[in-house]
Design an enzyme around this catalytic site. Structure first.
Site, mmCIF file in Angstrom:
data_model
loop_
_atom_site.group_PDB
_atom_site.id
_atom_site.type_symbol
_atom_site.label_atom_id
_atom_site.label_comp_id
_atom_site.label_asym_id
_atom_site.label_seq_id
_atom_site.Cartn_x
_atom_site.Cartn_y
_atom_site.Cartn_z
ATOM 1 N N THR A 127 52.846 -8.962 -33.770
ATOM 2 C CA THR A 127 54.047 -8.371 -33.173
ATOM 3 C C THR A 127 55.246 -8.513 -34.108
ATOM 4 O OG1 THR A 127 55.692 -8.788 -31.443
ATOM 5 C CG2 THR A 127 54.218 -10.592 -31.939
ATOM 6 N N ASP A 128 56.203 -7.594 -33.966
ATOM 7 C CA ASP A 128 57.449 -7.717 -34.746
ATOM 8 C C ASP A 128 58.269 -8.930 -34.308
ATOM 9 O OD1 ASP A 128 58.306 -6.794 -32.264
ATOM 10 O OD2 ASP A 128 59.488 -5.117 -33.055
ATOM 11 N N GLU A 129 57.908 -9.520 -33.151
ATOM 12 C CA GLU A 129 58.693 -10.655 -32.657
ATOM 13 C C GLU A 129 58.566 -11.877 -33.563
ATOM 14 O OE1 GLU A 129 58.794 -11.225 -28.400
ATOM 15 O OE2 GLU A 129 58.214 -9.144 -28.047
ATOM 16 N N TYR A 155 56.205 -17.637 -27.119
ATOM 17 C CA TYR A 155 55.280 -16.523 -27.359
ATOM 18 C C TYR A 155 55.277 -16.134 -28.837
ATOM 19 C CZ TYR A 155 53.849 -11.639 -27.938
ATOM 20 O OH TYR A 155 53.282 -10.484 -28.409
ATOM 21 N N LYS A 159 52.344 -16.456 -31.795
ATOM 22 C CA LYS A 159 51.824 -15.307 -32.557
ATOM 23 C C LYS A 159 52.022 -15.543 -34.061
ATOM 24 C CE LYS A 159 50.355 -11.887 -31.213
ATOM 25 N NZ LYS A 159 48.939 -11.518 -30.861
HETATM 26 P P1 NAD Z 1 48.170 -7.763 -22.177
HETATM 27 O O1 NAD Z 1 48.788 -9.029 -21.659
HETATM 28 O O2 NAD Z 1 48.348 -6.495 -21.421
HETATM 29 O O3 NAD Z 1 46.595 -7.974 -22.367
HETATM 30 C C1 NAD Z 1 46.052 -9.144 -22.897
HETATM 31 C C2 NAD Z 1 44.546 -9.122 -22.643
HETATM 32 O O4 NAD Z 1 43.978 -10.293 -23.252
HETATM 33 C C3 NAD Z 1 44.165 -9.184 -21.152
HETATM 34 O O5 NAD Z 1 43.130 -8.277 -20.888
HETATM 35 C C4 NAD Z 1 43.693 -10.622 -20.952
HETATM 36 O O6 NAD Z 1 42.727 -10.763 -19.918
HETATM 37 C C5 NAD Z 1 43.100 -10.923 -22.317
HETATM 38 N N1 NAD Z 1 43.091 -12.365 -22.615
HETATM 39 C C6 NAD Z 1 44.118 -13.242 -22.462
HETATM 40 N N2 NAD Z 1 43.704 -14.482 -22.810
HETATM 41 C C7 NAD Z 1 42.408 -14.365 -23.214
HETATM 42 C C8 NAD Z 1 41.460 -15.283 -23.703
HETATM 43 N N3 NAD Z 1 41.743 -16.591 -23.838
HETATM 44 N N4 NAD Z 1 40.224 -14.826 -24.035
HETATM 45 C C9 NAD Z 1 39.914 -13.511 -23.894
HETATM 46 N N5 NAD Z 1 40.764 -12.608 -23.412
HETATM 47 C C10 NAD Z 1 42.009 -13.027 -23.084
HETATM 48 O O7 NAD Z 1 48.717 -7.635 -23.676
HETATM 49 P P2 NAD Z 1 49.068 -6.324 -24.522
HETATM 50 O O8 NAD Z 1 50.462 -5.930 -24.233
HETATM 51 O O9 NAD Z 1 47.981 -5.341 -24.387
HETATM 52 O O10 NAD Z 1 49.064 -6.941 -25.996
HETATM 53 C C11 NAD Z 1 47.855 -6.969 -26.753
HETATM 54 C C12 NAD Z 1 48.148 -7.587 -28.101
HETATM 55 O O11 NAD Z 1 49.136 -6.832 -28.772
HETATM 56 C C13 NAD Z 1 48.692 -9.014 -28.024
HETATM 57 O O12 NAD Z 1 48.112 -9.752 -29.067
HETATM 58 C C14 NAD Z 1 50.179 -8.852 -28.249
HETATM 59 O O13 NAD Z 1 50.726 -10.001 -28.849
HETATM 60 C C15 NAD Z 1 50.213 -7.662 -29.182
HETATM 61 N N6 NAD Z 1 51.418 -6.820 -29.127
HETATM 62 C C16 NAD Z 1 51.871 -6.333 -27.935
HETATM 63 C C17 NAD Z 1 52.991 -5.490 -27.924
HETATM 64 C C18 NAD Z 1 53.501 -4.889 -26.631
HETATM 65 O O14 NAD Z 1 54.531 -4.213 -26.642
HETATM 66 N N7 NAD Z 1 52.820 -5.046 -25.496
HETATM 67 C C19 NAD Z 1 53.635 -5.174 -29.121
HETATM 68 C C20 NAD Z 1 53.141 -5.700 -30.320
HETATM 69 C C21 NAD Z 1 52.023 -6.510 -30.305
HETATM 70 P P1 TYD Z 2 59.624 -7.103 -22.246
HETATM 71 O O1 TYD Z 2 59.028 -5.838 -21.715
HETATM 72 O O2 TYD Z 2 59.316 -8.395 -21.574
HETATM 73 O O3 TYD Z 2 59.244 -7.157 -23.794
HETATM 74 P P2 TYD Z 2 59.801 -8.157 -24.989
HETATM 75 O O4 TYD Z 2 60.619 -9.215 -24.399
HETATM 76 O O5 TYD Z 2 58.518 -8.689 -25.541
HETATM 77 O O6 TYD Z 2 60.543 -7.271 -25.910
HETATM 78 O O7 TYD Z 2 61.196 -6.934 -22.253
HETATM 79 C C1 TYD Z 2 61.840 -5.886 -22.957
HETATM 80 C C2 TYD Z 2 63.330 -6.079 -22.838
HETATM 81 O O8 TYD Z 2 63.710 -5.896 -21.469
HETATM 82 C C3 TYD Z 2 63.790 -7.488 -23.197
HETATM 83 O O9 TYD Z 2 65.049 -7.389 -23.862
HETATM 84 C C4 TYD Z 2 63.958 -8.182 -21.852
HETATM 85 C C5 TYD Z 2 64.366 -7.050 -20.932
HETATM 86 N N1 TYD Z 2 63.933 -7.172 -19.512
HETATM 87 C C6 TYD Z 2 64.871 -7.021 -18.485
HETATM 88 O O10 TYD Z 2 66.062 -6.793 -18.712
HETATM 89 N N2 TYD Z 2 64.431 -7.123 -17.202
HETATM 90 C C7 TYD Z 2 63.142 -7.385 -16.877
HETATM 91 O O11 TYD Z 2 62.805 -7.506 -15.655
HETATM 92 C C8 TYD Z 2 62.186 -7.518 -17.937
HETATM 93 C C9 TYD Z 2 60.735 -7.791 -17.642
HETATM 94 C C10 TYD Z 2 62.633 -7.395 -19.245
#
Ligand code: NAD
Ligand code: TYD
Length: 343
Positions: A127-129, A155, A159
């Site tokens: 992630t970019d985070e 988090y 990562k």
């Molecule tokens: P999500 O929370 O929707 O899904 C996570 C999945 O991983 C779930 O299906 C969960 O059951 C599974 N999981 C959790 N712990 C596990 C374990 N110990 N063993 C096996 N499976 C397990 O997450 P997401 O938003 O789909 O993110 C997926 C990946 O992408 C993550 O690594 C996250 O850091 C990365 N990512 C997410 C975003 C975003 O915007 N959502 C952006 C950049 C990177």
């Molecule tokens: P989120 O979807 O949790 O992603 P991330 O924190 O990983 O970027 O949140 C996106 C942005 O929205 C973040 O600045 C926090 C804000 N946010 C709210 O203002 N209200 C909410 O209920 C949630 C879940 C997030």
């Protein structure tokens, strides 16, 4: 001959979209989805592909060394793509421990299996985070692959720990790895604890829309299919040992996204409720995607205006997917997180 690809976390948001993308675009490959099915994993999401002969689902924790080794013995994967993670910043603030276990230890267990059985590629979805945040008054700054790791939340720290370990396994053991660091995704099957689906569902239910602080924080939004295409390119054509940033120059303030959702659903902005800010809240994320564009020709295809409309329509048409989610344990989570959060 087709390849066998283990996709971990494939029952979650991005992982499931990636499973669909791969089954559609690489019909000779076999996709083995490994997922623990935590609160964020949904088997119903994978229902459309369960009967596909090129797909197998295995319920497994990536921290379970014996189980992971056994799966590698059975499947002899060519490629492993690791999406499995605890992914929500607010939950990591509440309880960091499980983030360290899954995101760091789990990653090491997977890579140890890759070393033991041999693979063509291990890809870490990051992630970019991991770069921390950028100030709002410096719109000229972006995260490049050279930006120092500087995390803010448990988090992002977990990562970043995993990323460093992945790159160390490359240098120390020669494991053929790649890492992608993507900006915020949105699209179908996004778990409703995250900003966009939470606001869509609350607005549909005429519930308050809880914006943290003033809502001026900026995120760089990418439609999930564009992220899946980027990973597909990296695992096939990316250079081993390299990190690729993924993002589409689409920066938006939280408050503007929430107002846009109100407008699209014809709901009053009076639903917006400013609540206490997140601890350590990152101000701005912004990706410089020059490297993946120049080296692999990747560009985002979905404009935000189209992607957000598609996403809103998807939630309107898939209440059967999100209604069971928000009526169970989610209610207790919501009460814990938002119940006592007046500004
Ligand atoms: P999500 O929370 O929707 O899904 C996570 C999945 O991983 C779930 O299906 C969960 O059951 C599974 N999981 C959790 N712990 C596990 C374990 N110990 N063993 C096996 N499976 C397990 O997450 P997401 O938003 O789909 O993110 C997926 C990946 O992408 C993550 O690594 C996250 O850091 C990365 N990512 C997410 C975003 C975003 O915007 N959502 C952006 C950049 C990177
Ligand atoms: P989120 O979807 O949790 O992603 P991330 O924190 O990983 O970027 O949140 C996106 C942005 O929205 C973040 O600045 C926090 C804000 N946010 C709210 O203002 N209200 C909410 O209920 C949630 C879940 C997030």
């Amino acid at each position: 001959m087709g390849k066998t690809i283990i996709v971990t976390g494939g029952a979650g948001f991005i992982g499931s979209n990636f499973v669909f993308h791969m089954l559609e675009n690489h019909q000779d490959d076999r996709i083995v989805c490994l997922d623990k099915l935590t609160y964020a994993g949904n088997l119903s999401t994978l229902a459309p592909v369960m009967e596909n002969p090129n797909f197998r689902f295995v319920k497994l924790d990536i921290c379970d060394r014996e189980g992971v080794n056994q799966l590698f013995e059975e499947e002899h994967p060519d490629i492993v793509v690791n999406f499995a993670a605890e992914s929500h910043v607010d939950r990591s603030i509440e309880n960091p421990q499980v983030f360290l276990e899954t995101n760091i230890i789990g990653t090491s267990v997977l890579m140890d299996a890759c070393r033991k059985y041999g693979i063509e590629r291990y890809h870490q979805v990051s992630t970019d985070e991991v770069y921390g945040d950028l100030p709002l008054d410096r719109p000229d700054l972006f995260f490049s692959e050279q930006t120092p790791i500087h995390t803010s939340s448990p988090y992002s720290s977990s990562k970043a720990g995993a990323d460093l370990l992945v790159l160390a396994y490359h240098r120390t053991y020669g494991l053929p790895v790649t890492v992608s660091r993507c900006s915020n995704n949105y699209g179908p099957y996004h778990f409703p604890e995250k900003l966009i689906p939470l606001m869509i569902i609350n607005a549909l239910n005429d519930q308050p829309l809880p914006v943290y602080g003033e809502g001026l924080n900026v995120r760089d939004w990418l439609y999930v299919e564009d992220h899946c295409r980027a990973i597909d390119l990296i695992i096939h054509r990316g250079t081993v040992g390299e990190v690729y940033n993924v993002g589409g120059h689409n920066e938006m303030r939280n408050i503007d996204i929430v107002k846009l959702i109100c407008k699209a659903l014809n709901k009053p902005e009076s639903l917006i409720t400013h609540v206490a800010d997140r601890k350590g809240h990152d101000m701005r994320y912004a990706i410089d995607p020059t490297k993946i564009h120049n080296e692999l020709g990747w560009l985002p295809e979905t404009k935000f205006a189209d992607g957000i409309q598609k996403t809103i329509d998807w939630y309107l048409n898939h209440e059967d997917w999100w209604q069971p989610i928000i009526s169970g344990e989610y209610q207790r989570y919501y009460e814990r997180m938002y119940g006592n959060r007046a500004e």
